[in-house]
Motif scaffolding. Structure first.
Motif, PDB file in Angstrom:
ATOM      1  N   SER A 223      15.975  41.907 -24.153  1.00 19.22           N
ATOM      2  CA  SER A 223      16.468  41.513 -25.475  1.00 19.22           C
ATOM      3  C   SER A 223      17.995  41.599 -25.495  1.00 19.22           C
ATOM      4  O   SER A 223      18.622  42.060 -24.539  1.00 19.22           O
ATOM      5  CB  SER A 223      15.877  42.429 -26.548  1.00 19.22           C
ATOM      6  OG  SER A 223      16.380  43.732 -26.385  1.00 19.22           O
TER       7      SER A 223
ATOM      8  N   LYS B  27      16.446  28.160 -22.259  1.00 19.84           N
ATOM      9  CA  LYS B  27      15.711  29.114 -23.093  1.00 19.84           C
ATOM     10  C   LYS B  27      16.319  30.505 -23.001  1.00 19.84           C
ATOM     11  O   LYS B  27      15.780  31.388 -22.325  1.00 19.84           O
ATOM     12  CB  LYS B  27      14.228  29.126 -22.682  1.00 19.84           C
ATOM     13  CG  LYS B  27      13.313  29.719 -23.736  1.00 19.84           C
ATOM     14  CD  LYS B  27      11.865  29.406 -23.424  1.00 19.84           C
ATOM     15  CE  LYS B  27      10.894  30.142 -24.306  1.00 19.84           C
ATOM     16  NZ  LYS B  27      10.954  29.954 -25.710  1.00 19.84           N
TER      17      LYS B  27
ATOM     18  N   ALA C   9      17.069  34.267 -23.741  1.00 20.44           N
ATOM     19  CA  ALA C   9      16.214  35.320 -24.302  1.00 20.44           C
ATOM     20  C   ALA C   9      16.976  36.017 -25.432  1.00 20.44           C
ATOM     21  O   ALA C   9      17.646  37.016 -25.204  1.00 20.44           O
ATOM     22  CB  ALA C   9      15.834  36.311 -23.221  1.00 20.44           C
TER      23      ALA C   9
ATOM     24  N   PRO D 249      12.598  35.192 -32.577  1.00 25.38           N
ATOM     25  CA  PRO D 249      12.059  33.830 -32.506  1.00 25.38           C
ATOM     26  C   PRO D 249      13.141  32.794 -32.826  1.00 25.38           C
ATOM     27  O   PRO D 249      13.881  32.950 -33.797  1.00 25.38           O
ATOM     28  CB  PRO D 249      10.972  33.813 -33.591  1.00 25.38           C
ATOM     29  CG  PRO D 249      10.742  35.227 -33.966  1.00 25.38           C
ATOM     30  CD  PRO D 249      11.970  35.990 -33.631  1.00 25.38           C
TER      31      PRO D 249
ATOM     32  N   GLU E 158       7.991  27.014 -30.487  1.00 24.05           N
ATOM     33  CA  GLU E 158       6.840  27.686 -29.860  1.00 24.05           C
ATOM     34  C   GLU E 158       6.878  29.206 -30.085  1.00 24.05           C
ATOM     35  O   GLU E 158       5.851  29.864 -30.013  1.00 24.05           O
ATOM     36  CB  GLU E 158       6.744  27.354 -28.363  1.00 24.05           C
ATOM     37  CG  GLU E 158       7.918  27.802 -27.508  1.00 24.05           C
ATOM     38  CD  GLU E 158       8.981  26.713 -27.316  1.00 24.05           C
ATOM     39  OE1 GLU E 158       9.105  25.834 -28.192  1.00 24.05           O
ATOM     40  OE2 GLU E 158       9.697  26.762 -26.295  1.00 24.05           O
ATOM     41  N   ASP E 159       8.058  29.748 -30.389  1.00 22.80           N
ATOM     42  CA  ASP E 159       8.150  31.191 -30.674  1.00 22.80           C
ATOM     43  C   ASP E 159       7.447  31.550 -31.982  1.00 22.80           C
ATOM     44  O   ASP E 159       7.111  32.707 -32.216  1.00 22.80           O
ATOM     45  CB  ASP E 159       9.618  31.640 -30.810  1.00 22.80           C
ATOM     46  CG  ASP E 159      10.440  31.392 -29.558  1.00 22.80           C
ATOM     47  OD1 ASP E 159       9.839  31.289 -28.470  1.00 22.80           O
ATOM     48  OD2 ASP E 159      11.675  31.290 -29.676  1.00 22.80           O
TER      49      ASP E 159
END
Ligand code: A2P
Length: 308
Positions: free
Chosen positions: A133, A295, A297, A301, A305-306
């Motif tokens: 994260s 994409k 990280a 979200p 798709e998240d």
């Protein structure tokens, strides 16, 4: 390709623009790319504070205009608000900084780069934590409505003609539209046959938001350029797969191919008219192959798709 799309405020956006993400600043690379693009007929240049190349892009635009005999009003320039400047009080200064670096009188389109606020104290790009994260600004995270409110005020300065967003999924757009006084003119997202995002494109259309495609060739790690369906269509038109991808792209959105190579820059603006069957064949590619190439990280979200 001189085709344009009309935005929800009546302004026009050129169908093909030069992308400059990862174009680099060293050895005049992006400077030369921008000048070449303007000489080749591009009328849209896309950059961002987070690309770290606005000064070189601006120099390329200014010299390119002079050398090509073009006026500032002949071209369309996009730049974007960095995630570390998402705080409403930072927005005017961040905008002025981008404009000063570009040094091109005004900005045609200023976008919120991500629906993300990063902690400005931790620097340009917040590093990934061991769990994957990122250290996101807790105070502001998820409050992109506030950032947008500050961006709306920029329109009053006359130094920006259009404001938009990038990387906004449907749930985030729905939220933004609840409080927005100005509907975003554009949503810039990753779009290509492996990621057509048709639901998102249709949603934007229904709200009057134009979509713009980044990484239309699949970015630097692309497997699209070896796709067999695209190869056959390219052969039929005696064009490259990249040219077919851009030709397909402009049937549904504006398209921002990135290149720093003079031959590829020139080639990428030479589009062809595809037949209905060819468009359908390309539309069908994502039934068997899907891939999102870009994409990050973020730890929250962001992509459609998240939210599923
Ligand atoms: P280069 O800058 O050396 O031309 P995207 O626009 O999807 O982000 O893709 C950009 C990537 O595709 C870059 O690596 C770029 O490299 C490469 N590229 C750009 N135009 C072409 C082309 N016509 N054919 C093949 N690769 C291309």
């Amino acid at each position: 390709c001189q085709k344009t799309f009309t935005l929800n405020n009546g302004n026009k956006i050129p169908a093909v623009g030069l992308g400059t993400w990862q174009s680099g600043e060293e050895n005049d690379t992006v400077y030369r790319a921008v000048k070449a693009a303007l000489a080749d007929g591009y009328r849209h240049i896309d950059t961002a504070m987070m690309y770290g190349n606005e000064a070189e892009v601006g120099r390329g635009i200014r010299d390119g205009l002079k050398e090509s005999g073009l006026k500032r009003s002949d071209i369309f320039v996009t730049t974007k608000l960095a995630t570390i400047h998402a705080r409403p009080t930072h927005v005017p200064k961040a905008f002025e900084d981008s404009l000063a670096k570009l040094d091109i009188e005004y900005i045609d389109l200023y976008m919120m780069h991500w629906p993300i606020a990063m902690n400005p104290a931790t620097g340009q790009l917040v590093p990934l934590k061991p769990d994957g994260s990122r250290d996101i600004d807790e105070e502001l995270e998820g409050k992109f409505e506030l950032t947008w409110g500050a961006m709306e005020k920029l329109l009053d300065t006359g130094k920006v003609k259009n404001i938009g967003v990038a990387n906004f999924a449907i749930p985030n757009l729905e939220r933004l539209l609840k409080t927005a006084k100005v509907v975003p003119a554009v949503n810039q997202v990753e779009l290509h046959p492996y990621l057509p995002q048709t639901k998102l494109v249709d949603f934007c259309k229904s709200k009057g938001i134009h979509t713009s495609a980044y990484s239309p060739l699949g970015s630097s790690q692309s497997t699209l350029l070896q796709d067999q369906t695209l190869a056959k269509i390219a052969e039929a038109h005696k064009k490259s797969i990249a040219q077919i991808l851009i030709s397909w792209g402009i049937t549904r959105s504006s398209v921002l191919p990135k290149s720093v190579n003079p031959e590829r820059i020139a080639a990428n603006i030479e589009t062809v008219d595809l037949t209905e069957e060819e468009i359908k064949a390309i539309n069908d590619i994502s039934k068997t192959t899907t891939k999102r190439f870009v994409k990050p990280a973020w730890g929250v979200p962001v992509f459609d798709e998240d939210f599923e």
